[in-house]
Motif scaffolding. Structure first.
Motif, short mmCIF file in Angstrom:
data_model
loop_
_atom_site.label_atom_id
_atom_site.label_comp_id
_atom_site.label_asym_id
_atom_site.label_seq_id
_atom_site.Cartn_x
_atom_site.Cartn_y
_atom_site.Cartn_z
N LYS A 102 0.86 -1.20 0.06
CA LYS A 102 -0.10 0.00 -0.09
C LYS A 102 0.84 1.17 0.05
O LYS A 102 1.87 1.07 0.55
CB LYS A 102 -1.10 0.10 1.09
CG LYS A 102 -1.78 -0.95 1.22
CD LYS A 102 -2.78 -1.21 0.11
CE LYS A 102 -3.83 -2.19 0.05
NZ LYS A 102 -4.52 -2.31 -1.21
N HIS A 125 -8.13 -3.38 3.72
CA HIS A 125 -7.17 -3.91 3.31
C HIS A 125 -6.78 -5.22 3.66
O HIS A 125 -6.38 -6.16 3.25
CB HIS A 125 -5.98 -2.91 3.89
CG HIS A 125 -5.87 -1.70 2.96
ND1 HIS A 125 -5.07 -0.67 3.39
CD2 HIS A 125 -6.63 -1.19 2.16
CE1 HIS A 125 -5.23 0.52 2.64
NE2 HIS A 125 -6.16 0.00 1.80
N TYR A 150 2.90 -1.21 4.28
CA TYR A 150 2.84 0.24 4.08
C TYR A 150 4.22 0.58 4.19
O TYR A 150 5.15 0.12 4.63
CB TYR A 150 2.00 0.60 5.40
CG TYR A 150 0.48 0.17 5.54
CD1 TYR A 150 -0.68 0.80 4.82
CD2 TYR A 150 0.18 -1.21 6.13
CE1 TYR A 150 -2.02 0.35 4.99
CE2 TYR A 150 -1.09 -1.73 6.04
CZ TYR A 150 -2.00 -0.85 5.52
OH TYR A 150 -3.50 -1.25 5.59
#
Length: 178
Positions: free
Chosen positions: A83, A95, A121
């Motif tokens: 992401k 997610h 992330y």
């Protein structure tokens, strides 16, 4: 007496060894930055690693998906989703569900149920266990989405202008944010 190697062999050997160590370090750094666990990348949906492959499809559930990476780790195949947004305190529920769909698709395609998936992330990486409960919630969410497809009116479910601007239905949405 054996012939001695020329004097220039030793510095060249050291230079080549230093280059090899630097390349190894750079490759490990790139793998770590991508959030990939140890193992062999067997699928990628990013052109940085090669040609983009076909999506996975489950006709029974009517699902299509392209995880960012699939990593073969031992006998397991682990989906990895990367992401671009920062994770506030933990991974977003949407997610987690997206990753769970990839776990469903991996199980259907390879007949190997993943024990977990990875959400990466920019600031954190999370291992998400693919439990029976997560599978149940994912299947229930899919069923609810299928039911909503048949409703005549679907209303937007957010108050986020950036999300609205990036929506694929913006041109036809009567409730778009300014």
């Amino acid at each position: 007496s054996p012939e001695e190697p020329p004097m220039w062999i030793f510095p060249i050997t050291l230079l080549l060894l230093a280059i090899a160590v630097a390349l190894l370090w750079l490759s490990r750094r790139q793998i770590s930055a991508a959030g990939l666990p140890g193992g062999r990348v067997i699928y990628t949906d990013t052109q940085k690693w090669g040609a983009v492959k076909e999506p996975f499809y489950d006709s029974k559930l009517g699902l299509t998906g392209k995880p960012d990476y699939l990593v073969e780790h031992g006998k397991e195949i682990i989906p990895v989703e990367v992401k671009s947004t920062r994770a506030p305190y933990g991974p977003y529920d949407a997610h987690i569900l997206q990753l769970a769909v990839y776990c469903l698709l991996v199980d259907n395609h390879f007949h190997k149920r993943p024990s977990h998936g990875i959400l990466h992330y920019p600031d954190r990486t999370f291992r998400i266990d693919y439990t029976s409960e997560l599978e149940r919630v994912t299947l229930a969410t899919i069923a609810e989405m299928r039911e909503r497809e048949h409703q005549r009116e679907i209303h937007r479910s957010h108050e986020a202008p950036p999300r609205c601007r990036g929506c694929g239905y913006r041109s036809t949405c009567q409730e778009k944010l300014s």
